[in-house]
Design an enzyme around this catalytic site. Structure first.
Site, PDB file in Angstrom:
ATOM      1  N   LEU A   1       0.847  -1.191   0.000  1.00  0.00           N
ATOM      2  CA  LEU A   1       0.000   0.000   0.000  1.00  0.00           C
ATOM      3  C   LEU A   1       0.880   1.238   0.000  1.00  0.00           C
ATOM      4  CD1 LEU A   1      -2.731  -0.893   2.679  1.00  0.00           C
ATOM      5  CD2 LEU A   1      -2.984  -0.908   0.196  1.00  0.00           C
ATOM      6  N   ASP A   2       0.371   2.326  -0.589  1.00  0.00           N
ATOM      7  CA  ASP A   2       1.080   3.604  -0.579  1.00  0.00           C
ATOM      8  C   ASP A   2       1.198   4.100   0.860  1.00  0.00           C
ATOM      9  OD1 ASP A   2       1.008   3.428  -3.324  1.00  0.00           O
ATOM     10  OD2 ASP A   2      -0.755   4.734  -3.507  1.00  0.00           O
ATOM     11  N   ILE A   3       2.110   5.031   1.078  1.00  0.00           N
ATOM     12  CA  ILE A   3       2.374   5.535   2.418  1.00  0.00           C
ATOM     13  C   ILE A   3       1.143   6.183   3.050  1.00  0.00           C
ATOM     14  CG2 ILE A   3       3.232   7.785   1.592  1.00  0.00           C
ATOM     15  CD1 ILE A   3       5.302   7.638   3.903  1.00  0.00           C
TER      16      ILE A   3
END
Length: 241
Positions: free
Chosen positions: A110-112
């Site tokens: 997942l993205d930050i």
């Protein structure tokens, strides 16, 4: 495998404790006193004993984590805290045996700034059943956008969206509009920033993104952000089929 690494992964003992026990003569390999904590042995054929008890491998590890924003899906990073950091911070308080941190693979990143379900395992084959493109594993996301979501977008997403700098349309995605700027989206791919880019291609911007499902496994609603638990045998079997 290194002796200290194996014992630390399969008992409550730390590597420092293993070194001390080796010096005390409390660890044997095939009946012979271990020489040093860093010595290697064959975990398939050799027998390791600690204080007269055989040290058996605990088997594969499977975890689900509720990822908060601000953490990246990596085993280590020089700039940002990682999901592994969350495990290390809470591990000693949760289980009788330490987690095999060095062997964990992150299953679907997942993205930050994206929150939600992250799976981790030491089983590479199980990981492959989820992440391999030909498996077409659906991931479910809760999405909030800056602009209203038109009902017609469901048809466009099902037909495929042309992303910037991509040769092919996205695979069919299932969009369910829940409110003016809220929806759920199921996708079977994992392109870079895919959900955000899909909405951007339709002149909208994602303001909040949360993954609640990977394949048949749904994020445990009892897990607070940053917390994690072992998968149940039935959850492990769901993705193995």
């Amino acid at each position: 495998m290194r002796l200290d690494k194996y014992i630390a992964a399969n008992t409550p003992r730390s590597r420092a404790e293993v070194s001390k026990l080796v010096r005390q003569g409390a660890i044997t390999v095939n009946g012979a006193r271990a020489i040093k904590a860093s010595q290697h042995f064959d975990e398939r054929g050799d027998t390791v004993m600690l204080l007269g008890e055989t040290v058996k491998a605990l088997g594969e590890t499977y975890l689900m984590l509720h990822k908060p924003a601000g953490y990246i899906c990596a085993n280590s990073d020089a700039e940002h805290p990682t999901v592994i950091d969350l495990l290390i911070a809470r591990d000693s308080k949760k289980f009788a045996h330490p987690l095999p941190i060095e062997h964990l693979q992150i299953v679907g990143r997942l993205d930050i700034d994206t929150t939600g379900l992250v799976l981790m395992t030491t089983n590479g084959d199980w990981n492959h059943t989820i992440t391999a493109p030909n498996k077409k594993c659906l991931k479910g996301y809760s999405v909030e956008t800056a602009e209203p979501i038109d009902e017609s977008l469901a048809v466009k997403f099902l037909e495929g969206i042309q992303l910037n700098n991509e040769k092919h349309l996205t695979k069919p995605a299932i969009l369910r509009v829940l409110g003016n700027t809220r929806c759920e989206l199921d996708i079977s791919e994992g392109k870079y920033h895919q959900v955000k880019r899909m909405f951007a291609a339709c002149n909208n911007r994602v303001t909040s993104l949360h993954r609640y499902r990977i394949g048949p496994i749904t994020l445990d609603t009892h897990l607070e952000e940053g917390d994690f638990r072992l998968l149940t045998p039935s959850e492990i079997a769901l993705n193995a089929s």
